[in-house]
Design an enzyme around this catalytic site. Structure first.
Site, PDB file in Angstrom:
ATOM      1  N   GLY A 191       0.822  -1.204   0.000  1.00 38.54           N
ATOM      2  CA  GLY A 191       0.000   0.000   0.000  1.00 38.54           C
ATOM      3  C   GLY A 191       0.853   1.249   0.000  1.00 38.54           C
ATOM      4  O   GLY A 191       2.086   1.186  -0.052  1.00 38.54           O
ATOM      5  N   ASP A 344       7.329  -6.732  13.357  1.00 35.47           N
ATOM      6  CA  ASP A 344       8.154  -6.077  12.328  1.00 35.47           C
ATOM      7  C   ASP A 344       8.746  -4.778  12.872  1.00 35.47           C
ATOM      8  O   ASP A 344       8.415  -3.685  12.393  1.00 35.47           O
ATOM      9  CB  ASP A 344       7.290  -5.795  11.099  1.00 35.47           C
ATOM     10  CG  ASP A 344       8.131  -5.441   9.880  1.00 35.47           C
ATOM     11  OD1 ASP A 344       9.329  -5.787   9.878  1.00 35.47           O
ATOM     12  OD2 ASP A 344       7.593  -4.827   8.943  1.00 35.47           O
TER      13      ASP A 344
END
Length: 653
Positions: A191, A344
């Protein structure tokens, strides 16, 4: 918010403020442009790859499943063939021949080709590459270095498509937002992000998903699962760890589908915020639920300094060592206490708010992990066992977590565990003494790298102590790598790199072990007193019991000795050298048998061909001779590989 692909400056390789994850910093920089408008993209330098406004991967939508499958498997075959040649000495021709430098050079070339190929294949493979970019246990440094670049160079898609997606998901843009910048401030593999203002003027960022990701994932992941099955079959697992490549794939696949549901990401962000609501030094951007859908995510504009921007942190007077320590403590709380962790934690997803000496700001909750209570208690027990230097307790915790399967020669595992626990304790002691002697000078520079001779000495020391035990562990393969830990290991490896960028002498283990102990005592306020009382009571009970059992035990020893004298009792001793000799002999015998049969088939083929009696029989005999010949070569290569492994673990090479 710099999801996995990181941010790009629309064709500019030098990313400045708009690099991976620096969405707030990037947006803040753009606020200083005239009129508050986004600056036009700078032209690419000569030789740099540029991207048009249209999504370069949109053509994949027109591919049939068969064509996409051929494209993927073509890449896989070429990569593994080139990797096979890189690791073969006979493939290095010319006067120079084989050398470590030439092998390293070829690996670097292959790694560059791999990164470029993953970008060409699209979002699915970029995500896979990003996830493998921290798997130092699987890939060599040359590949790790190139795959890390996947976080810095991902093309954006058309701003018109992004605006249409926003209108489709939340309604007319003019009614929902006072303004929204069509030019993305950051782009990632899944995205891109646009800066906007709500109707009341509140600054926000809007994350818009690339179109068609689910359909692309459906095709790509079927092929990747087939690749995982092949890896599962060919992985020799000579390091003693039985990796389950299919389970690792399943975990990665689950995370990928999870990441393209922005409602799910928003829920994770809210849970994460609730978990740390009472922690003053952790901040999570607010979610605007009325402007969040599966393809659109609207979050609070929360500017901060990128956590590895050392110069800016120093300029603001922020204690970098404190930030490094807080990042570790935060992750230990996530994993050992909360059970939900950010999977992450690369520099683009963590920033520092200068307020109150520095607060951690977490962005992007698309990749999250959840740890069950049983595994969490096992992890907590493991940390505490390491702190107490208790090898038996550490092994019990590994069994609880499913990392170690009981059975086989557990004595070798225990001796290996004791050796590494003792080495760990010695290293921490040396670090404390150095810090005490050097004072402030200790943290001013990185720890000096070991010389080649020092590395050789350390290796000899390890092999002299547990070389035989390592051979046993490699043979028994008692260790497992549950897919659950794929992202736990990834998080801690990235976190260790972050800490070292902030504090040259940062040691994650030095912080983790005592902090885990404090968490144990926090969960059980009277644990220390209870442990001491239990220890003393156990000692007293043992003394009393031994007082009455002593005579019986002496009698039992006498019975055992008598049975040995009579031959009624037989001892079985595991002779490791004999086991390896038998294994080598079995391989040699198999290779010899294949060679003999290959010779027989070759002779039969020649006789039949000379008689011109049955051409099909002659052809079949030649094929059989060839197959048996290859099997013979394979057996001999296994023997050579076994001998090489023995020499390595015995310190002979």
């Amino acid at each position: 918010l710099g999801r996995g692909g990181g941010a790009v400056d629309l064709g500019v390789d030098s990313l400045s403020a708009c690099e991976s994850g620096q969405l707030m910093t990037c947006a803040e920089a753009e606020d200083h442009t005239p009129g508050g408008e986004a600056p036009p993209p700078a032209p690419a330098a000569a030789g740099e790859e540029t991207f048009s406004d249209e999504d370069r991967w949109s053509k994949f939508k027109q591919y049939s499943t068969f064509r996409r499958t051929c494209q993927i498997w073509g890449f896989v075959v070429v990569f593994f063939f080139r990797l096979f040649l890189v690791n073969r000495k006979w493939a290095y021709r010319g006067k120079q021949g084989f050398s470590e430098e030439r092998m390293k050079g070829r690996k670097e070339e292959l790694a560059t080709w791999l990164r470029e190929s993953l970008i060409r294949l699209g979002p699915t493979f970029i995500k896979i590459g990003q996830q493998f970019s921290t798997r130092v246990d699987v890939l060599s440094p040359e590949f790790i270095k190139e795959l890390e670049k996947l976080q810095d160079n991902v093309p954006p898609f058309s701003s018109e498509v992004a605006m249409r997606t926003v209108e489709k998901e939340v309604g007319p843009v003019g009614e929902k937002f006072q303004s929204i910048e069509p030019q993305p401030i950051a782009a990632a593999s899944l995205g891109q992000v646009h800066k906007a203002r709500l109707a009341d003027g509140t600054p926000v960022v809007v994350k818009v998903q690339r179109p068609g990701l689910k359909d692309l994932f459906d095709v790509d992941l079927k092929n990747i699962r087939a690749i995982a099955k092949i890896l599962q079959a060919v992985d020799p697992k000579t390091d003693g760890a039985a990796r389950d490549w299919v389970a690792i794939y399943d975990e990665c696949s689950r995370i990928l589908y999870q990441e393209i549901d922005y409602n799910q990401e928003a829920e994770y962000a809210q849970r994460f915020s609730d978990n740390f609501a009472d922690t003053e030094w952790v901040r999570v951007p607010k979610i605007y639920w009325d402007l969040t859908t599966p393809q659109i995510l609207t979050m609070e504009y929360a500017p901060g300094v990128k956590i590895n921007n050392v110069q800016e942190l120093d300029r603001l007077g922020i204690d970098r060592a404190r930030i490094a320590r807080l990042s570790v403590e935060c992750y230990l709380q996530q994993i050992l206490k909360k059970g939900l962790f950010h999977a992450d934690p690369h520099p683009g997803n963590i920033a520092v708010d200068p307020e109150d000496g520095g607060k951690l700001i977490f962005y992007d909750f698309g990749m999250m992990g959840s740890i069950p209570t049983g595994v969490r208690s096992g992890l907590l027990g493991l940390f505490y066992a390491v702190y107490k230097k208790n090898a038996d307790a550490a092994i019990d915790s590994l069994v609880t977590m499913g990392v170690l399967v009981p059975g086989g020669d557990m004595t070798a595992v225990k001796r290996t565990a004791r050796f590494f626990l003792d080495s760990f304790a010695e290293r921490l002691k040396e670090q404390r003494e150095q810090r005490k002697e050097m004072g402030e000078e200790y943290n001013k520079d990185f720890k000096a790298q070991r010389t080649k001779d020092e590395k050789k000495e350390v290796r000899k020391k390890i092999l002299a102590n547990i070389g035989q035990d390592l051979l046993v562990v490699a043979a028994d393969q008692p260790f497992r790598f549950p897919a659950l830990f794929t992202f736990v290991v990834r998080a801690f490896s990235v976190l260790d790199g972050l800490g070292k960028s902030l504090d040259p002498k940062f040691d994650i283990s030095e912080i983790a072990a005592p902090y885990a102990r404090d968490l144990v005592l926090e969960s059980k306020p009277y644990a220390r007193l209870e442990e001491e009382v239990k220890k003393r009571v156990a000692n007293q009970n043992r003394a009393v019991v031994n007082l009455f059992r002593g005579p019986n035990r002496m009698e039992r020893v006498e019975d055992v000795l008598t049975a040995l004298e009579r031959g009624d009792l037989k001892l079985r001793v595991r002779a490791l050298e004999a086991e390896r000799s038998l294994e080598r002999m079995s391989l040699v015998q198999g290779a010899t048998m294949n060679a003999v049969l290959a010779g027989v088939c070759l002779q039969v083929g020649q006789v039949v061909a000379a008689a011109a009696a049955a051409p099909l029989v002659a052809t079949a005999s030649y094929f059989a001779a060839g197959a048996l010949g290859f099997a013979c070569l394979g057996g001999l290569m296994k023997v050579k590989k076994l001998e090489k492994k023995e020499k390595q673990l015995s310190g002979a090479m």
